[in-house]
Design an enzyme around this catalytic site. Structure first.
Site, short mmCIF file in Angstrom:
data_model
loop_
_atom_site.label_atom_id
_atom_site.label_comp_id
_atom_site.label_asym_id
_atom_site.label_seq_id
_atom_site.Cartn_x
_atom_site.Cartn_y
_atom_site.Cartn_z
N ALA A 3 36.42 38.16 39.59
CA ALA A 3 37.78 38.61 39.86
C ALA A 3 37.86 39.20 41.26
CB ALA A 3 38.21 39.63 38.81
N GLU B 169 43.86 38.97 44.27
CA GLU B 169 44.93 39.82 43.75
C GLU B 169 46.28 39.24 44.12
OE1 GLU B 169 42.30 43.96 44.13
OE2 GLU B 169 44.18 43.76 45.25
N GLU C 246 28.98 29.00 46.73
CA GLU C 246 30.26 28.75 46.07
C GLU C 246 31.00 27.61 46.77
OE1 GLU C 246 34.45 31.03 44.89
OE2 GLU C 246 32.72 32.20 45.59
#
Length: 388
Positions: A125, A128, A245
């Protein structure tokens, strides 16, 4: 025949076993998962039972002790089924490596076995509502109160967000830090922690079966022992892990491009127009020749990058190049291949329609392609700033 020069017989056997599993356990159900907008947890458990979750994890924590090259095989085979399975790659090659690299032995013993079996489904996470690629400016706070952090904030666009029961959350432990990135830390927050709730399952343009959600933290008390690594070093940790990633995103886009090309070649050979196969028209031949060339270039570039990454080399600049160029090329290929399918390409029963809607987001997540170009330019010495 090995797909890459660095592949061994062990990789071939692993790929063959995984492909057979997916043909039985994923392909027949994938359309239903797309409709459900969710991949069932039972599928994750089956992956874990056969060793297809986090094979790189050390054997003492339940893994197979392999390396990232086996993650590449998993990433490719999942992508061939559908981009909605990308959450498996995120779990295997993005989130769990944080725990392996920065976790304490106690944290590894507590979390890694479940990640391997599929009992734990992870998410990361970062993003935002008001902050995407600019991670230094996240607003979620984690203020220390005794032996706990009190977390407040919201995260969005979280892959595995509905299924997750272990979230790696980027927070500000020092909101007043200057420069701002020095205030960022990482916390492991478990499902069921009071104050941690999941929002709605987001309705996306593509990647339907990949559950994506909002996560909320309201006076969420997280034990200090759930801090991953050192306080204030979260931004550095994220920068260190973004190389892998972004490499996995490029691998997914490359696999999608090759799959599109293969299926389109088959379609134009069988489909007739004006009394002859669509493949007989020069325009078709030229388009597919161009796409085949770009696919080969992408594969050769990736092969060298994967080998360098396995050797532990710093390839941030080249990975940024691969992430932006291959995802953009795959997006263009999807449009070209859909056009060659004619009206049928717009029908959901044809896989090209799914690729057309699934691929564009690859140029956005893991850092937008504009950010990739900024990194490349900076590392070329063009911006006057410090190399990334």
């Amino acid at each position: 025949m090995p797909r890459y020069r660095w592949e061994t017989e062990e990789h071939d056997l692993f790929r063959e076993s995984l492909r057979k599993f997916l043909e039985k356990e994923a392909v027949p159900h994938y359309e239903q998962w797309e409709q459900d907008r969710l991949i069932p947890k039972s599928f994750w458990k089956k992956l874990g039972e056969l060793g297809f979750l986090c094979p790189q994890v050390d054997e003492k924590y339940g893994g197979l002790g392999l390396d990232f090259s086996f993650g590449v095989v998993i990433e490719e085979e999942m992508e061939r089924v559908g981009a909605g399975l990308t959450g498996v790659g995120l779990h295997n090659d993005i989130v769990v490596p944080y725990i392996e690299a920065y976790g304490t032995d106690e944290q590894k013993k507590r979390y890694l076995p479940g990640c391997v079996t599929g009992d734990s489904i992870t998410s990361i996470a970062m993003t935002e509502p008001g902050t995407g690629s600019d991670l230094a400016n996240i607003m979620t706070t984690a203020i220390k109160d005794g032996d706990h952090y009190v977390v407040n904030g919201q995260k969005t666009f979280i892959t595995n967000g509905i299924n997750t029961n272990l979230a790696l959350v980027a927070v500000k432990t020092d909101p007043k830090a200057e420069p701002k990135h020095r205030g960022v830390s990482l916390l492991l927050i478990e499902e069921g922690t009071p104050g941690f709730t999941k929002g709605r399952k987001l309705d996306k343009v593509g990647m339907y079966s990949q559950d994506t959600a909002e996560l909320y933290f309201e006076d969420c008390r997280v034990p200090v022992s759930n801090l991953l690594g050192e306080e204030g070093k979260g931004f550095r940790y994220m920068m260190e892990k973004l190389q892998q990633e972004r490499l996995t995103v490029a691998i997914g886009a490359q696999t999608a491009m090759e799959d599109m090309l293969e299926s389109t070649i088959g379609y134009v050979k069988s489909r007739e127009a004006f009394g002859r196969p669509v493949a007989a028209f020069q325009n078709t031949q030229f388009k597919l020749a161009e796409l085949a060339t770009e696919a080969e270039l992408g594969k050769a570039f990736l092969e060298s990058l994967i080998a360098d990454h396995l050797d532990g080399k710093d390839i941030v600049t080249k990975v940024s190049m691969a992430k932006y160029w291959i995802t953009e090329t795959a997006r263009k290929a999807a449009a070209e291949c859909m056009q060659l399918h004619g009206g049928y390409g717009y029908m959901e029963e044809y896989k090209i329609a799914r690729w057309y809607r699934d691929i564009p987001v690859m140029s956005i997540y893991a850092g937008t392609n504009e950010i990739m170009k900024t990194i490349i330019a900076k590392n070329m010495g063009l911006s006057g700033g410090k190399k990334t």
